[in-house]
Write a protein that holds these residues in place. Sequence first.
Motif, PDB file in Angstrom:
ATOM      1  N   ARG A  69       9.022  80.441  23.766  1.00 41.42           N
ATOM      2  CA  ARG A  69       7.654  80.501  24.296  1.00 41.42           C
ATOM      3  C   ARG A  69       6.767  81.415  23.451  1.00 41.42           C
ATOM      4  NH1 ARG A  69       6.161  78.272  28.964  1.00 41.42           N
ATOM      5  NH2 ARG A  69       4.314  79.618  28.916  1.00 41.42           N
ATOM      6  N   GLU A 109      -3.728  62.924  35.064  1.00 41.10           N
ATOM      7  CA  GLU A 109      -2.994  64.003  34.407  1.00 41.10           C
ATOM      8  C   GLU A 109      -1.832  64.486  35.273  1.00 41.10           C
ATOM      9  OE1 GLU A 109      -6.696  65.861  31.750  1.00 41.10           O
ATOM     10  OE2 GLU A 109      -6.119  66.765  33.674  1.00 41.10           O
ATOM     11  N   SER A 143       5.100  70.366  28.460  1.00 37.25           N
ATOM     12  CA  SER A 143       4.693  70.764  29.812  1.00 37.25           C
ATOM     13  C   SER A 143       3.527  71.745  29.763  1.00 37.25           C
ATOM     14  CB  SER A 143       5.870  71.399  30.564  1.00 37.25           C
ATOM     15  OG  SER A 143       6.898  70.464  30.787  1.00 37.25           O
ATOM     16  N   GLU A 144       3.570  72.642  28.794  1.00 30.59           N
ATOM     17  CA  GLU A 144       2.491  73.619  28.643  1.00 30.59           C
ATOM     18  C   GLU A 144       1.176  72.918  28.319  1.00 30.59           C
ATOM     19  OE1 GLU A 144       1.302  77.712  28.681  1.00 30.59           O
ATOM     20  OE2 GLU A 144       3.201  76.751  29.198  1.00 30.59           O
ATOM     21  N   ILE A 145       1.239  71.916  27.438  1.00 37.84           N
ATOM     22  CA  ILE A 145       0.034  71.169  27.065  1.00 37.84           C
ATOM     23  C   ILE A 145      -0.513  70.390  28.256  1.00 37.84           C
ATOM     24  CG2 ILE A 145      -0.851  69.287  25.625  1.00 37.84           C
ATOM     25  CD1 ILE A 145       1.211  70.154  23.490  1.00 37.84           C
ATOM     26  N   ILE A 167      -5.112  72.291  34.489  1.00 36.19           N
ATOM     27  CA  ILE A 167      -5.886  73.485  34.875  1.00 36.19           C
ATOM     28  C   ILE A 167      -7.361  73.314  34.510  1.00 36.19           C
ATOM     29  CG2 ILE A 167      -6.222  75.945  34.439  1.00 36.19           C
ATOM     30  CD1 ILE A 167      -3.840  75.350  36.201  1.00 36.19           C
ATOM     31  N   ARG A 168      -7.602  72.785  33.295  1.00 34.61           N
ATOM     32  CA  ARG A 168      -8.994  72.579  32.860  1.00 34.61           C
ATOM     33  C   ARG A 168      -9.697  71.534  33.732  1.00 34.61           C
ATOM     34  NH1 ARG A 168      -6.583  73.368  27.773  1.00 34.61           N
ATOM     35  NH2 ARG A 168      -6.233  71.134  27.492  1.00 34.61           N
ATOM     36  N   GLU A 183       7.109  72.888  25.513  1.00 35.42           N
ATOM     37  CA  GLU A 183       5.846  72.762  24.785  1.00 35.42           C
ATOM     38  C   GLU A 183       4.956  71.684  25.397  1.00 35.42           C
ATOM     39  OE1 GLU A 183       3.077  73.162  21.439  1.00 35.42           O
ATOM     40  OE2 GLU A 183       4.568  74.453  22.396  1.00 35.42           O
ATOM     41  N   TYR A 222     -10.541  73.045  37.035  1.00 38.05           N
ATOM     42  CA  TYR A 222     -11.700  73.933  36.880  1.00 38.05           C
ATOM     43  C   TYR A 222     -12.996  73.118  36.840  1.00 38.05           C
ATOM     44  CZ  TYR A 222     -14.873  77.357  34.819  1.00 38.05           C
ATOM     45  OH  TYR A 222     -15.947  78.179  34.583  1.00 38.05           O
ATOM     46  N   PHE A 256       0.082  70.858  31.476  1.00 36.87           N
ATOM     47  CA  PHE A 256      -0.351  71.762  32.546  1.00 36.87           C
ATOM     48  C   PHE A 256      -1.699  72.395  32.206  1.00 36.87           C
ATOM     49  CE2 PHE A 256      -0.085  75.675  35.171  1.00 36.87           C
ATOM     50  CZ  PHE A 256       0.111  75.064  36.400  1.00 36.87           C
ATOM     51  N   GLY A 257      -1.906  72.696  30.911  1.00 38.43           N
ATOM     52  CA  GLY A 257      -3.189  73.251  30.486  1.00 38.43           C
ATOM     53  C   GLY A 257      -4.329  72.270  30.732  1.00 38.43           C
ATOM     54  N   GLN A 258      -4.061  70.985  30.485  1.00 35.47           N
ATOM     55  CA  GLN A 258      -5.066  69.953  30.752  1.00 35.47           C
ATOM     56  C   GLN A 258      -5.379  69.856  32.249  1.00 35.47           C
ATOM     57  OE1 GLN A 258      -3.245  66.477  29.034  1.00 35.47           O
ATOM     58  NE2 GLN A 258      -3.956  66.934  26.944  1.00 35.47           N
TER      59      GLN A 258
END
Length: 331
Positions: free
Chosen positions: A251, A88, A53-55, A61-62, A51, A65, A57-59
């Motif tokens: 997941r 990050e 790592s997902e948070i 990616i943003r 959970e 971008y 990693f999402g940061q």
Amino acid sequence: MDREQEEIQFLGFLGIFKEAFSVTSSHRKIFSQITLTIILPLSLIYLAQIEISEILFGQIIRSEYDLDHTDQMETQKYSKTSDVLSSELLAFWLFKIAYFIFALVFSLLSTSAVVYTIACIYTAKEVTYKKVMKVVPKVWKRLMVTFLWNFIIVFASIIVLLLVAALWAVTLGTSVVGITVGIIVLLVYVSGILYIGFMWHLAGIISVLEDVYGIQALFKSKDLIKGNTGLCAAIFIINKLCFIGIYLGFRASVVGGESVLGKISHACLWSLLLSMLIHFALVIQTIIYLICKSYHRESIDKLSLADHLEVYSGDYVPLNFKDVQLEYSKV
């Protein structure tokens, strides 16, 4: 564990699972204590890192971008976004390192506790939770050495795969022959990794129950597996499939969930299931060790094993020459 060694060697695929359930249910108190204090934290650490790592990693990616869509002429904004991305990335890798350390520690502690407990049951020794916790730190050191050797072997195999992949890309590429060779090499590599996997698990049991550890335990594990490779592989694969099932279920219901209450309840459910899976996997691995020993006619002297276990607990003091001489004089 009431079976003698001669009986254990005849346990089949289903018999192993039945024996694991029988051992657990007949000593449910101490196994429950071990599960709640060592195995459950390991499960929580593993699932929580998915959970988190997902948070993180999402940061990342943003931020990537935003950086890609920021004009480099806007120096201040571009520099700020780049700094945020760097921070990050650093946080992500520091978290991964911390997770790896904690997961490794609890994994080795779990193995030490469960295997030592089963060995005590097998030798009819009295075993308590307090005694297990006293022994675990001593056994953990031996397991660490074995793990490091296993890590070196896996790392070396990855390096070899990368070199082969580079050679394949340069010489064969995406031709029909190249694709065929690539698939064969990949299958061989996956088979090798699976073999190393269940060899490492058996080596962990050997490190606890015998006087060898490290590379010697891995070599002995390789020898013990001979003749039971199919059985070991089948059980190892089933264990991994159950593990993958829990991972995918977590997941889908927690990482991909929307309701906070639903995510918490599902997280508790998957943590308990993973704890049970880890516990039974360790019990089954110990039973497989006994089966492999019986198959190769390597008798397990319960008295010698009991003495070996006493050394861990500090209760065993071997007689020296003076002690023997004194006893002789008394006679």
